[in-house]
Design a protein around this motif. Structure first.
Motif, PDB file in Angstrom:
ATOM      1  N   GLY A   1       0.807  -1.210   0.000  1.00 23.52           N
ATOM      2  CA  GLY A   1       0.000   0.000   0.000  1.00 23.52           C
ATOM      3  C   GLY A   1       0.839   1.258   0.000  1.00 23.52           C
ATOM      4  O   GLY A   1       2.077   1.221   0.067  1.00 23.52           O
ATOM      5  N   ALA A   2       0.161   2.414  -0.049  1.00 28.93           N
ATOM      6  CA  ALA A   2       0.861   3.702  -0.068  1.00 28.93           C
ATOM      7  C   ALA A   2       1.652   3.918   1.213  1.00 28.93           C
ATOM      8  O   ALA A   2       2.648   4.660   1.222  1.00 28.93           O
ATOM      9  CB  ALA A   2      -0.155   4.823  -0.270  1.00 28.93           C
ATOM     10  N   ASP A   3       1.211   3.279   2.296  1.00 21.41           N
ATOM     11  CA  ASP A   3       1.926   3.412   3.572  1.00 21.41           C
ATOM     12  C   ASP A   3       3.084   2.446   3.702  1.00 21.41           C
ATOM     13  O   ASP A   3       3.757   2.400   4.732  1.00 21.41           O
ATOM     14  CB  ASP A   3       0.959   3.203   4.736  1.00 21.41           C
ATOM     15  N   GLY A   4       3.329   1.642   2.632  1.00 20.99           N
ATOM     16  CA  GLY A   4       4.437   0.700   2.653  1.00 20.99           C
ATOM     17  C   GLY A   4       4.102  -0.642   3.247  1.00 20.99           C
ATOM     18  O   GLY A   4       4.915  -1.568   3.195  1.00 20.99           O
ATOM     19  N   ARG A   5       2.901  -0.794   3.800  1.00 22.54           N
ATOM     20  CA  ARG A   5       2.511  -2.056   4.415  1.00 22.54           C
ATOM     21  C   ARG A   5       2.096  -3.070   3.348  1.00 22.54           C
ATOM     22  O   ARG A   5       1.432  -2.724   2.371  1.00 22.54           O
ATOM     23  CB  ARG A   5       1.370  -1.841   5.409  1.00 22.54           C
ATOM     24  N   VAL A   6       2.463  -4.331   3.569  1.00 20.42           N
ATOM     25  CA  VAL A   6       2.165  -5.398   2.622  1.00 20.42           C
ATOM     26  C   VAL A   6       0.989  -6.226   3.133  1.00 20.42           C
ATOM     27  O   VAL A   6       0.956  -6.611   4.306  1.00 20.42           O
ATOM     28  CB  VAL A   6       3.389  -6.316   2.409  1.00 20.42           C
ATOM     29  N   THR A   7       0.037  -6.482   2.248  1.00 17.56           N
ATOM     30  CA  THR A   7      -1.089  -7.351   2.597  1.00 17.56           C
ATOM     31  C   THR A   7      -1.245  -8.423   1.523  1.00 17.56           C
ATOM     32  O   THR A   7      -0.781  -8.265   0.395  1.00 17.56           O
ATOM     33  CB  THR A   7      -2.408  -6.552   2.703  1.00 17.56           C
TER      34      THR A   7
END
Length: 426
Positions: A214-220
């Motif tokens: 995501g834009a926040d760098g978090r991976v899902t």
């Protein structure tokens, strides 16, 4: 006074201990420890020969060859890092580097590597060992997954033989395996003891990614339609078409070769390096060939996790270690390592070597796939080893065996998987 004496004695002892660590000698000679994971006879010989050549030409910087094992490398390295006993030069795979890179155990290599080495390996390969904008490993060997096929069986069946220029689609592959099956014989045998990397890497051909940043760098994890093409094909071959036996799902690649040679399976999807075992073990007169893996919406794209060489962050001789890595991966030396491991080099100059373009043993087919190899989807995902072991492996195994359906597979990969990944992204 006594306290100062004890403190002074402790300092001397610590200095002496540091001098005896094996990284240097009283005569000014440096010793670098190179842990190699080479295991095939030809590969071990190639690595040791290159170490001998380096030592003969560099008397002041000696390299000590240390034999490691793929079976235990992650835990072994973690223990050695935490104990301050890590080798200077580390052989590993790029999908095992993320936690070590983010954990500060590996040296950032951007300013240590010479321009020749950096420019000689394609950007897509460097991406496999790049984490947080830094380079933490040099990718040097890569292995596409191919189909090892019984050439006689395929020729007699009259099916179209795929080539890199005109491969089978996943739908055509499924139809071909149905046509080749019957009377106790199967069109394909899937050795999926470790199903995750095979599934994810092959899914790139259909546009599958599974991991989304995501834009926040978090991976899902999101198992979308493109991620389902390859798993559904395998599941349906085993459970609906009966064109693949369920008995090999828990097997390693080597375990399927006796049945392949005995004429029980027409094809086995294997890593490119398995050709060596085929050459060594096939009965006299057995005719086999290498075919490209099926193609999807993105063609023959395939994920790979190249073998890498890294330098420990705690190594006191990073400059010398980088010079040895550069020597080891000169184009001619990279070819020697590739031939010894029956794999493909990442270097563009090395890939041009005529020895890698012969029809014999399928070299030309594998080399034709080199430009389609991309970073594996899980390459930079922190927590991937735990996600793979605790969530993905059992979920894929149960899905392929028919114990659970596609909806449950997706639920586990996403819901359970995201709980695991979240712990690494706080």
């Amino acid at each position: 006074m006594r306290t100062r004496l004890l403190a002074g004695l402790l300092t001397v002892l610590l200095l002496l201990a540091g001098c005896s660590s094996g990284s240097g000698h009283g005569d000014g000679r440096i010793t670098l420890r190179f842990q190699s994971l080479a295991w095939q006879k030809e590969s071990v010989e190639a690595n040791k020969e290159l170490v001998r050549e380096w030592n003969a030409a560099h008397p002041d910087v000696r390299v000590e060859y240390v034999q490691g094992s793929w079976d235990s490398v992650h835990d072994q390295l973690l223990t050695s890092f935490e104990g301050g006993e890590a080798p200077d030069i580390i052989h590993d795979a790029s999908d095992d580097l993320a936690d070590f890179a983010y954990g500060g155990y590996l040296a950032e290599l951007s300013d240590l590597l010479p321009a020749r080495l950096k420019s000689g390996i394609p950007k897509r390969s460097w991406e496999t060992a790049t984490f947080g904008g830094g380079i933490y490993g040099v990718p040097f060997l890569q292995e596409p997954r191919v189909l090892i096929a019984n050439a006689t069986w395929l020729k007699r069946s009259g099916v179209r033989i795929p080539m890199p220029e005109h491969p089978w689609s996943w739908a055509e592959f499924r139809q071909v395996t149905k046509r080749l099956s019957g009377n106790g014989r199967y069109g394909v045998a899937w050795p999926l003891k470790e199903p995750v990397s095979a599934t994810l890497n092959l899914s790139l051909s259909a546009g599958g990614q599974l991991f989304h940043r995501g834009a926040d760098g978090r991976v899902t994890v999101r198992a979308e339609a493109a991620d389902q093409v390859v798993p559904r094909t395998i599941h349906d071959q085993v459970n609906n078409d009966r064109s693949a036996p369920s008995s090999t799902l828990g097997s390693g690649g080597s375990d399927t070769l006796p049945g392949f040679f005995a004429g029980r399976y027409a094809m086995v999807p294997l890593g490119f390096s398995y050709r060596q075992q085929v050459v060594q073990q096939a009965p006299e007169g057995f005719d086999w060939q290498v075919l490209p893996a099926p193609a999807g919406a993105v063609g023959l794209a395939q994920g790979v996790s190249p073998q890498t060489l890294s330098i420990a962050a705690d190594s006191p001789h990073k400059k010398e270690a980088a010079e040895f890595v550069d020597f080891l991966l000169r184009p001619k030396n990279m070819v020697r390592l590739a031939l010894g491991d029956w794999m493909l080099p990442t270097g563009t100059q090395a890939l041009k070597d005529p020895a890698l373009h012969t029809a014999e043993n399928g070299w030309a087919t594998g080399t034709a796939l080199a430009a389609r190899l991309h970073p594996a989807p899980a390459q930079s995902v922190r927590g991937y080893p735990e996600w793979k072991d605790k969530v993905a492996t059992p979920a894929f195994q149960e899905y392929y065996s028919g114990a659970i359906g596609l909806a449950e597979l997706r639920r586990r990969l996403e819901k359970d998987g995201n709980l695991v990944l979240a712990r690494y992204q706080r």
